[in-house]
Design a protein around this motif. Sequence first.
Motif, short mmCIF file in Angstrom:
data_model
loop_
_atom_site.label_atom_id
_atom_site.label_comp_id
_atom_site.label_asym_id
_atom_site.label_seq_id
_atom_site.Cartn_x
_atom_site.Cartn_y
_atom_site.Cartn_z
N PRO A 111 -40.08 20.49 26.17
CA PRO A 111 -40.97 20.54 27.18
C PRO A 111 -42.30 20.18 26.45
O PRO A 111 -43.43 19.93 27.18
N ARG B 208 -43.65 16.88 27.55
CA ARG B 208 -44.42 17.09 28.83
C ARG B 208 -45.86 17.56 28.90
O ARG B 208 -46.69 17.06 29.70
N VAL C 155 -41.42 22.68 34.33
CA VAL C 155 -41.30 21.15 34.54
C VAL C 155 -40.49 20.91 35.71
O VAL C 155 -39.35 21.47 35.85
N CYS D 47 -42.82 24.86 30.25
CA CYS D 47 -43.91 24.03 29.28
C CYS D 47 -45.06 24.78 29.12
O CYS D 47 -45.80 25.49 30.09
#
Length: 440
Positions: free
Chosen positions: A193, A196, A309, A316
């Motif tokens: 993550p 992200r 996420v 994340c």
Amino acid sequence: MAGDSRVLMDHNMEIGATPSQVKKLPKHLREPQISTDRTHLISDPVKKPRQRYVQKDGKCNVHHGNVQETYRYLSDLFTTLVDLRWRFSFLIFTLVYIVNWLFFGFLWWLIALIRGDLVHGDEEGWTPCVENLNSFVSAFLFSIETETTIGYGYRVITEKCPEGIILLLVQAILGSIVNAMMVGCMFVKISQPKNRAETLMFSHNAVISVRDNKMCLMFRVGDLRNSHIVEASIRAKLIRSQQTKEGEFIPLNQTDINIGFDTGDDRLFLVSPLIISHEINEKSPFWELSMAQMEKEEFEIVVILEGMVEATGMTCQARSSYLDTEVLWGYRFTPVLSLEKGFYEVDYNNFHDVYETNTPSCSAKELATKHRDEPLLPQLPLLSPEPKGHTFDSLETPSTQDPQNQDGEREDVDLWSDIGENNGSNAALAELPVPDSLPD
């Protein structure tokens, strides 16, 4: 000498410079400046560039050295492999498979050598352990075909080789474990993550200004993707060295900064950019800091945004930091949200922009004291000179009448009230004749 000066002047005119421009250099650039004690007293102190605890992109600027118990990394081998850099991950991924294939290829070659398949494999009536296995290279290829289940059909194991059957089972089981570990590491590393977090933005600067008569520290966060962060929450830490009353020095002491934990404002619905506000109150570490004192302080504010996420459900975390030089006193953020036809539009060109606003340079404590010392009720304005509730059009206002007329009005009003009390009903008042004008 005169000729040389003339030539130098002509040369300066050719390149577009005038003689006066040539001599415009300041004295401290033309002559070396000698540092003295008086120079240090006159010159303003310049802050040395500070080392960040957390980089702007969220990487922690901390290196672990002199770690003696390195075996602890092997106890969590999976996490160690995931945390490696990509070039080392690819190298280990390749080496694990090649070493595994070479090891089992060597065992297949060793079985063929012990059984005599390498010598008698071409004789009629000889049943080898693995057909068409006559060298180490062919044993290595058979190991690859077995573990990857390719099955070309040229080299096959026979039923008269029990040791080969056992080795085939062992290789199939260990090969599945190696595949699970290596493919799992690569999958987790690809879907981490932290990638992200690259689309989560923090403003370049934090600002301090007044909101609702309270001093506030503010910064802005935003999400560039249409898939949102679920259950997003944000928190902040103040990093600065501290010395206790007993004389103990605590380097990089961490202090919580309340950005809405008690009111729930730290839980975000991050659809459009939001301005996160920290109210500087009695519990704030900035309570007694004025603008002048803030410029002398050395600190770092670390902000941490966490959430899940939406696409993968993985947690994340995005981080950033603001040094003391990146906290602007007396500024606000430029609005980025506008209403269009049927939707709201976010202009990320203004995401980091700020504008100056009127902000007192005193500390939040002094500002709160000033507001507390002010009278609780504002002074009442003077009553309006125009009468309210009267139905007499010809009635003059008290401000335009002399004291005698005002006394006459008071007598008339007293007379009417006496008449009303004597009659004892509103009907009696209604029957009284209303004079056209008041007597002089």
